[in-house]
Design an enzyme around this catalytic site. Structure first.
Site, PDB file in Angstrom:
ATOM      1  N   SER A  35      -3.199   7.040   6.248  1.00 29.56           N
ATOM      2  CA  SER A  35      -2.535   5.740   6.827  1.00 29.56           C
ATOM      3  C   SER A  35      -3.368   5.103   8.136  1.00 29.56           C
ATOM      4  CB  SER A  35      -0.811   6.472   7.628  1.00 29.56           C
ATOM      5  OG  SER A  35      -0.619   5.162   7.952  1.00 29.56           O
TER       6      SER A  35
ATOM      7  N   SER B  70       0.977   3.811   1.760  1.00 33.43           N
ATOM      8  CA  SER B  70       0.526   4.486   3.616  1.00 33.43           C
ATOM      9  C   SER B  70       2.393   4.941   3.592  1.00 33.43           C
ATOM     10  CB  SER B  70      -0.287   3.637   4.406  1.00 33.43           C
ATOM     11  OG  SER B  70       1.093   2.754   4.738  1.00 33.43           O
TER      12      SER B  70
ATOM     13  N   SER C 261       0.914  -0.865  -0.236  1.00 38.13           N
ATOM     14  CA  SER C 261      -0.159   0.110   0.014  1.00 38.13           C
ATOM     15  C   SER C 261       1.037   1.699  -0.306  1.00 38.13           C
ATOM     16  CB  SER C 261      -0.758  -0.245   0.972  1.00 38.13           C
ATOM     17  OG  SER C 261      -0.416  -0.059   2.461  1.00 38.13           O
TER      18      SER C 261
ATOM     19  N   LYS D  54       5.148   0.753   9.416  1.00 37.88           N
ATOM     20  CA  LYS D  54       5.271   2.112   9.536  1.00 37.88           C
ATOM     21  C   LYS D  54       6.364   2.363  10.587  1.00 37.88           C
ATOM     22  CE  LYS D  54       0.044   1.557   8.299  1.00 37.88           C
ATOM     23  NZ  LYS D  54       0.030   2.511   7.089  1.00 37.88           N
TER      24      LYS D  54
END
Length: 292
Positions: free
Chosen positions: A239, A90, A88, A145
């Site tokens: 996100s 994010s 993704s 992350k």
């Protein structure tokens, strides 16, 4: 359905290792005795008969062949380095969809495969690290992350501005780019922009992305519990991370407070970019770089 690859790999190593050990302890000596008995009964041994008596069972042959390869893969993947693909956006602009990254598995301690129990402490996540972890709501899924909050930190996010322990985290505008995340046909597609900022988190200087036209989220703040970490994506307006509630029924429980035993490792390099793995679309190595 998500396949538990570490479990499959451990089982494959165990089965192939058992077959190799079975042959070493039981089957190979039995074959040697059979050959010795045959040679004692004849004046001239038939080579074809010797070959037939020496032949390993097919399952054992495969097990012995695969065991060393699988064992090396298990050790490398479990304790040293594991590859991941970014699914993704994010973490834009740091990481893009289709980036293949390498994750250091021992940076935060040596853990047993499958059960993820830390057996040898090595280090702890630091503010600014890009970390892979198991998604708290579904541990079969890996997320990536950036570590923003450490245990005991007070985190505040207001007006798209991050504060840690009361200190404003400064960020400097680097450039304004077209927002490529606006759906095709959207009335604002032609004018939507995204801003790229340089942000300093601890010792790490990195880029973040914010949409010009997105709504400003309501101010919120959190205290990170002991043994947990507060995670945020670099693509701040796109996100799913520690800033969002797990559910409306449990408004005080955050999915994103990642517990220590859900940590997978520290992402440290992009080694390939391949957004659509297929023969008609070959991978690119032009984006090979260390992750900051």
């Amino acid at each position: 359905m998500h396949i538990n690859f570490p479990l499959v790999l451990v089982i494959a190593v165990a089965v192939s290792g058992f077959l190799a050990l079975l042959d070493l302890v039981l089957l190979a000596p039995r074959r040697r005795r059979a050959i010795a008995s045959y040679e004692a009964q004849v004046d001239v041994a038939d080579p074809q008969t010797i070959e037939r008596l020496e032949k390993e069972p097919l399952l054992v042959e495969y097990g012995k062949s695969f065991f060393p390869v699988l064992a090396v893969v298990l050790v490398l993947r479990s304790f040293l380095v594991e590859p991941f693909q970014i699914p993704s956006g994010s973490m834009k602009p740091t990481l893009d969809v289709g980036d293949f990254i390498l994750v250091n598995k021992f940076a935060y301690g040596i853990r047993l495969p499958v059960i993820d129990t830390k057996i040898i402490p090595v280090g702890e996540p630091q503010r600014g690290d890009v970390m892979v972890f198991r998604y708290p709501n579904d541990p079969t899924i890996n997320y990536i992350k950036r570590v923003v909050g450490l245990p005991g930190d007070h985190i505040r996010y207001a007006g798209k501005q991050l504060y840690i322990n009361g200190q404003k985290i400064e960020h400097e505008l680097i450039e304004v780019i077209p927002d490529d995340e606006v759906p095709d046909g959207h009335p604002l597609q032609a004018v939507a922009k995204a801003e790229i900022f340089q942000e300093q988190l601890g010792e790490v200087s990195h880029l973040i992305r914010q949409k010009q036209l997105s709504q400003t989220p309501r101010p919120n703040e959190w205290v990170v519990p002991e043994g947990h970490y507060f995670m945020m994506g670099d693509n701040r307006d796109n996100s799913n991370d520690s800033r969002y509630w797990q559910s409306t029924e449990m408004p005080r429980e955050l999915w994103g407070m990642v517990p220590d035993n859900y940590i997978v490792g520290k992402a440290f390099a992009v080694w390939m970019h391949w957004p659509e793995p297929k023969l008609s679309n070959l991978p690119s190595f032009s984006s090979v770089a260390l992750i900051h």
